[in-house]
Design a protein around this motif. Structure first.
Motif, PDB file in Angstrom:
ATOM      1  N   LYS A  42     -19.855 -44.694 -21.051  1.00  0.00           N
ATOM      2  CA  LYS A  42     -20.883 -43.800 -21.598  1.00  0.00           C
ATOM      3  C   LYS A  42     -22.188 -44.550 -21.876  1.00  0.00           C
ATOM      4  O   LYS A  42     -23.273 -43.963 -21.825  1.00  0.00           O
ATOM      5  CB  LYS A  42     -20.383 -43.127 -22.872  1.00  0.00           C
ATOM      6  N   ARG A  43     -22.109 -45.844 -22.155  1.00  0.00           N
ATOM      7  CA  ARG A  43     -23.312 -46.623 -22.468  1.00  0.00           C
ATOM      8  C   ARG A  43     -24.062 -47.103 -21.230  1.00  0.00           C
ATOM      9  O   ARG A  43     -25.215 -47.512 -21.329  1.00  0.00           O
ATOM     10  CB  ARG A  43     -22.939 -47.853 -23.316  1.00  0.00           C
ATOM     11  N   PHE A  44     -23.421 -47.052 -20.066  1.00  0.00           N
ATOM     12  CA  PHE A  44     -24.071 -47.542 -18.852  1.00  0.00           C
ATOM     13  C   PHE A  44     -25.268 -46.669 -18.489  1.00  0.00           C
ATOM     14  O   PHE A  44     -25.207 -45.442 -18.601  1.00  0.00           O
ATOM     15  CB  PHE A  44     -23.106 -47.547 -17.676  1.00  0.00           C
ATOM     16  N   PRO A  45     -26.358 -47.274 -18.007  1.00  0.00           N
ATOM     17  CA  PRO A  45     -27.479 -46.471 -17.513  1.00  0.00           C
ATOM     18  C   PRO A  45     -27.094 -45.720 -16.248  1.00  0.00           C
ATOM     19  O   PRO A  45     -26.112 -46.059 -15.562  1.00  0.00           O
ATOM     20  CB  PRO A  45     -28.565 -47.516 -17.228  1.00  0.00           C
ATOM     21  N   THR A  89     -28.350 -45.650 -13.289  1.00  0.00           N
ATOM     22  CA  THR A  89     -28.340 -46.419 -12.037  1.00  0.00           C
ATOM     23  C   THR A  89     -27.035 -47.193 -11.876  1.00  0.00           C
ATOM     24  O   THR A  89     -26.485 -47.275 -10.771  1.00  0.00           O
ATOM     25  CB  THR A  89     -29.530 -47.393 -11.996  1.00  0.00           C
ATOM     26  N   THR A  90     -26.535 -47.761 -12.973  1.00  0.00           N
ATOM     27  CA  THR A  90     -25.264 -48.493 -12.914  1.00  0.00           C
ATOM     28  C   THR A  90     -24.114 -47.549 -12.602  1.00  0.00           C
ATOM     29  O   THR A  90     -23.236 -47.857 -11.787  1.00  0.00           O
ATOM     30  CB  THR A  90     -25.004 -49.214 -14.249  1.00  0.00           C
ATOM     31  N   LYS A  91     -24.108 -46.382 -13.251  1.00  0.00           N
ATOM     32  CA  LYS A  91     -23.043 -45.409 -12.988  1.00  0.00           C
ATOM     33  C   LYS A  91     -23.034 -44.992 -11.521  1.00  0.00           C
ATOM     34  O   LYS A  91     -21.970 -44.863 -10.903  1.00  0.00           O
ATOM     35  CB  LYS A  91     -23.216 -44.187 -13.886  1.00  0.00           C
ATOM     36  N   GLN A  92     -24.229 -44.790 -10.943  1.00  0.00           N
ATOM     37  CA  GLN A  92     -24.270 -44.356  -9.548  1.00  0.00           C
ATOM     38  C   GLN A  92     -23.782 -45.443  -8.608  1.00  0.00           C
ATOM     39  O   GLN A  92     -23.087 -45.162  -7.629  1.00  0.00           O
ATOM     40  CB  GLN A  92     -25.684 -43.926  -9.160  1.00  0.00           C
ATOM     41  N   LEU A  93     -24.127 -46.697  -8.882  1.00  0.00           N
ATOM     42  CA  LEU A  93     -23.629 -47.797  -8.055  1.00  0.00           C
ATOM     43  C   LEU A  93     -22.102 -47.813  -8.073  1.00  0.00           C
ATOM     44  O   LEU A  93     -21.455 -47.984  -7.017  1.00  0.00           O
ATOM     45  CB  LEU A  93     -24.189 -49.130  -8.562  1.00  0.00           C
ATOM     46  N   LEU A  94     -21.500 -47.627  -9.238  1.00  0.00           N
ATOM     47  CA  LEU A  94     -20.047 -47.609  -9.347  1.00  0.00           C
ATOM     48  C   LEU A  94     -19.452 -46.405  -8.623  1.00  0.00           C
ATOM     49  O   LEU A  94     -18.419 -46.518  -7.955  1.00  0.00           O
ATOM     50  CB  LEU A  94     -19.639 -47.608 -10.819  1.00  0.00           C
ATOM     51  N   ARG A  95     -20.105 -45.253  -8.739  1.00  0.00           N
ATOM     52  CA  ARG A  95     -19.618 -44.068  -8.005  1.00  0.00           C
ATOM     53  C   ARG A  95     -19.660 -44.303  -6.496  1.00  0.00           C
ATOM     54  O   ARG A  95     -18.766 -43.860  -5.764  1.00  0.00           O
ATOM     55  CB  ARG A  95     -20.478 -42.846  -8.350  1.00  0.00           C
ATOM     56  N   ASP A  96     -20.712 -44.972  -6.025  1.00  0.00           N
ATOM     57  CA  ASP A  96     -20.850 -45.219  -4.591  1.00  0.00           C
ATOM     58  C   ASP A  96     -19.690 -46.039  -4.033  1.00  0.00           C
ATOM     59  O   ASP A  96     -19.437 -46.016  -2.827  1.00  0.00           O
ATOM     60  CB  ASP A  96     -22.163 -45.965  -4.309  1.00  0.00           C
ATOM     61  N   ASN A  97     -19.008 -46.780  -4.911  1.00  0.00           N
ATOM     62  CA  ASN A  97     -17.921 -47.654  -4.471  1.00  0.00           C
ATOM     63  C   ASN A  97     -16.566 -47.271  -5.057  1.00  0.00           C
ATOM     64  O   ASN A  97     -15.605 -48.041  -4.960  1.00  0.00           O
ATOM     65  CB  ASN A  97     -18.252 -49.101  -4.862  1.00  0.00           C
TER      66      ASN A  97
END
Length: 271
Positions: free
Chosen positions: A175-178, A180-188
């Protein structure tokens, strides 16, 4: 972004900077890709040529999680072949987390390709020769990965990522991740499905003692769980290894303290 044909796969990478010395090849960890190094590219590329790779099945590929071509063994083969094609001289190799494990295995098998090795909290487990508390069977980390991957495979991508990241970084981390970080993780995210079939070998004392490349192990002083235990065990048994811990940081230490991280790495590479 460029690609290099490696073992029948187009391996994507960034090639930035033109500093002195051999290329510094960077290998990302689980759920990441070459973009994860963005916080340190500025300081590093002022003095070095940096080549940041994306491993097989990570962004920019959007993998469906099906098949048997995602494994530590495959990624070690790919990084080895990539280095062979990239340079006519030994390179410096830096890996974080899963990428640290891969980099360790490259150094173990093909130390002749490397000049220096940087392992940023390498991922993995210790066997009985390095851990007196070793117990056979799936580790707690493997169980957490399996549970997160099950959610992702069922379509609950954010739920699976939250389970994984909270387990790694503490409750509420996702929940604390920005954004952009969440999207990078979703991409992978689907690569975590492949990781459940990884069959990653544990580190042994003989493995550590076989590393002949000058090695820096670097970590976050506040990292929880078994990761620091792995780092310190390897540092104690890799010949002439050096260990550095960055105060006030956890597993993504190069994002949390990029300037200090780069100072430590560049000092080591210049030694």
């Amino acid at each position: 972004m460029q690609t290099l044909r490696v073992n029948g796969y187009d391996m994507a990478y960034l090639d930035i900077g033109s500093g002195h010395g051999p290329p510094l090849v960077c290998v990302h960890g689980s759920l990441c890709d070459f973009r994860i190094w963005s916080a340190i590219l500025g300081p590093l590329t002022q003095r070095r040529r940096v080549v940041a790779v994306s491993l097989r099945h990570f962004f920019p590929e959007h993998w469906d999680g099906v098949g048997d071509t995602y494994s530590i063994a495959q990624h070690v083969q790919d990084v080895t072949a990539f280095i062979e094609q990239l340079a006519d001289e030994p390179v410096d190799l830096m890996g974080h987390s899963r990428g640290g494990h891969i980099s360790f295995r490259v150094a173990q098998r093909r130390g002749d390709l490397l000049r220096r090795l940087v392992l940023a909290e390498p991922g993995g487990e210790l066997d009985a020769s390095l851990d007196p508390e070793y117990k056979a069977g799936p580790s707690p980390l493997a169980a957490m990965i399996a549970a997160a991957a099950e959610k992702i495979a069922a379509g609950d991508v954010d739920g699976g990522l939250e389970l994984f990241m909270d387990g790694l970084e503490g409750h509420g981390a996702w929940k604390r991740f920005p954004a952009t970080t969440k999207q990078l993780l979703r991409d992978n995210a689907t690569t975590l499905i492949g990781q459940t079939r990884d069959q990653r070998p544990p580190f042994s004392r003989a493995d550590a003692e076989s590393i002949k490349v000058p090695t820096l192990l670097i970590g976050g002083a506040n990292t929880k769980g078994t990761i620091p235990k792995v780092l310190h065990a390897l540092a104690a048994h890799i010949p002439h290894a050096r260990a550095e811990m960055i105060p006030g940081t956890t597993h993504p230490m190069f994002e949390q303290a990029p300037q200090r991280y780069c100072e430590i790495v560049l000092d080591f590479l210049a030694s």
